[in-house]
Design a protein around this motif. Structure first.
Motif, mmCIF file in Angstrom:
data_model
loop_
_atom_site.group_PDB
_atom_site.id
_atom_site.type_symbol
_atom_site.label_atom_id
_atom_site.label_comp_id
_atom_site.label_asym_id
_atom_site.label_seq_id
_atom_site.Cartn_x
_atom_site.Cartn_y
_atom_site.Cartn_z
ATOM 1 N N ALA A 191 0.918 -1.263 0.028
ATOM 2 C CA ALA A 191 -0.071 0.043 0.017
ATOM 3 C C ALA A 191 0.895 1.032 -0.049
ATOM 4 O O ALA A 191 1.742 1.093 0.755
ATOM 5 N N LEU A 192 0.584 2.298 -0.882
ATOM 6 C CA LEU A 192 1.533 3.400 -1.197
ATOM 7 C C LEU A 192 0.696 4.585 -0.895
ATOM 8 O O LEU A 192 -0.397 4.487 -1.475
ATOM 9 N N ALA A 193 1.179 5.544 -0.284
ATOM 10 C CA ALA A 193 0.336 6.870 -0.175
ATOM 11 C C ALA A 193 1.553 8.065 0.113
ATOM 12 O O ALA A 193 2.468 7.660 0.540
ATOM 13 N N GLY A 194 1.123 9.057 -0.680
ATOM 14 C CA GLY A 194 1.871 10.433 -0.348
ATOM 15 C C GLY A 194 1.249 11.505 -1.385
ATOM 16 O O GLY A 194 0.700 11.050 -2.459
ATOM 17 N N GLY A 195 1.352 12.562 -0.968
ATOM 18 C CA GLY A 195 0.750 13.731 -1.688
ATOM 19 C C GLY A 195 -0.356 13.391 -2.293
ATOM 20 O O GLY A 195 -0.820 13.870 -3.316
ATOM 21 N N GLY A 196 -1.481 13.078 -1.390
ATOM 22 C CA GLY A 196 -2.851 12.964 -1.698
ATOM 23 C C GLY A 196 -3.130 11.773 -2.678
ATOM 24 O O GLY A 196 -4.182 11.714 -3.168
ATOM 25 N N ARG A 197 -2.079 10.890 -3.025
ATOM 26 C CA ARG A 197 -2.482 9.657 -3.629
ATOM 27 C C ARG A 197 -2.223 8.504 -3.124
ATOM 28 O O ARG A 197 -1.422 8.490 -2.036
ATOM 29 N N GLN A 198 -2.836 7.498 -3.482
ATOM 30 C CA GLN A 198 -2.786 6.208 -3.018
ATOM 31 C C GLN A 198 -2.754 5.255 -4.073
ATOM 32 O O GLN A 198 -3.344 5.263 -5.045
ATOM 33 N N ALA A 199 -2.218 4.054 -3.761
ATOM 34 C CA ALA A 199 -2.291 2.859 -4.509
ATOM 35 C C ALA A 199 -2.063 1.502 -3.818
ATOM 36 O O ALA A 199 -1.350 1.574 -2.812
ATOM 37 N N ALA A 200 -2.963 0.514 -4.031
ATOM 38 C CA ALA A 200 -2.814 -0.705 -3.471
ATOM 39 C C ALA A 200 -2.663 -1.874 -4.476
ATOM 40 O O ALA A 200 -3.151 -1.834 -5.431
ATOM 41 N N LEU A 201 -1.433 -2.388 -4.135
ATOM 42 C CA LEU A 201 -1.081 -3.374 -5.090
ATOM 43 C C LEU A 201 -0.859 -4.805 -4.588
ATOM 44 O O LEU A 201 -0.552 -4.941 -3.284
ATOM 45 N N VAL A 202 -0.940 -5.947 -5.361
ATOM 46 C CA VAL A 202 -0.867 -7.313 -5.182
ATOM 47 C C VAL A 202 0.021 -7.919 -6.179
ATOM 48 O O VAL A 202 0.261 -7.492 -7.459
ATOM 49 N N ARG A 203 0.929 -8.867 -5.661
ATOM 50 C CA ARG A 203 1.623 -9.301 -6.584
ATOM 51 C C ARG A 203 1.035 -10.732 -7.243
ATOM 52 O O ARG A 203 0.608 -11.611 -6.363
ATOM 53 N N GLY A 204 0.950 -10.905 -8.362
ATOM 54 C CA GLY A 204 0.331 -11.985 -9.144
ATOM 55 C C GLY A 204 1.168 -13.311 -8.937
ATOM 56 O O GLY A 204 2.528 -13.226 -8.733
#
Length: 183
Positions: free
Chosen positions: A56-69
């Protein structure tokens, strides 16, 4: 060297070299490179980079959630592709967090009475939470770059220390997050 002695010496040297090689193969002796140092990962990420399953990444009002396939590549949680450039930054950031140790650790005693707001850890530039197959997730928060511009302040959730890390590690996390939210 006379022609007769050359005829004798050269084949003899070849036989000796071949005998040496056979002796090495039979005894199993391998040359030892003593000048080489065995690699040891000294980063704050204690699991192997390939074992990270979720981020889970967050910073500068942005977010992203990732999973490894299953193929080892990254995808957005809930579906969606991750751009190749962002995935490359992500993989590099994970490896650097595993392999590159802190340049300095500031113990809580050293920070007592110090205004830590300039470290930028109250509002981090980027926060990354990494989860492996089992165990506690690791959350790292990258703050400001130090005055010299070479290092970046970092804190690990649950750890009272402040770490000074190479600024390139935090830059990779920022580039990964920007690459995912640029779409």
């Amino acid at each position: 060297m006379s022609e007769a002695s050359r005829r004798f010496v050269m084949p003899m040297l070849a036989v000796l070299a071949l005998a040496w090689l056979v002796a090495m193969v039979v005894t199993g002796a391998q040359p030892v490179q003593r000048q080489l140092v065995r690699f040891e990962a000294k980063g704050v990420l204690r699991i192997e980079p390939d074992a990270v399953r979720k981020i889970a990444l967050a910073g500068g009002g942005r977010q992203a959630a990732l999973v490894r396939g299953g193929d080892g590549g990254w995808a957005r949680e809930g579906g969606g592709a991750v751009a190749d450039g962002a995935a490359t930054h992500l993989d590099t950031a994970i490896k650097m967090l595993n392999r590159s140790g802190p340049v300095r650790e500031l113990a809580p005693e050293e920070l007592s009475g110090v205004d830590t707001r300039p470290f930028g850890l109250d509002e981090p530039v980027v926060t990354a939470t990494l989860s492996g197959p089992a165990g506690q997730p690791l959350t790292v928060r990258f703050g400001a770059v130090n005055p010299e511009g070479f290092l970046q302040y970092m804190r690990i959730d649950g750890d009272p220390k402040v770490y000074l890390m190479s600024r390139f590690i935090g830059a990779e996390w920022v580039a990964a997050l920007e690459g995912m939210t640029a779409r």
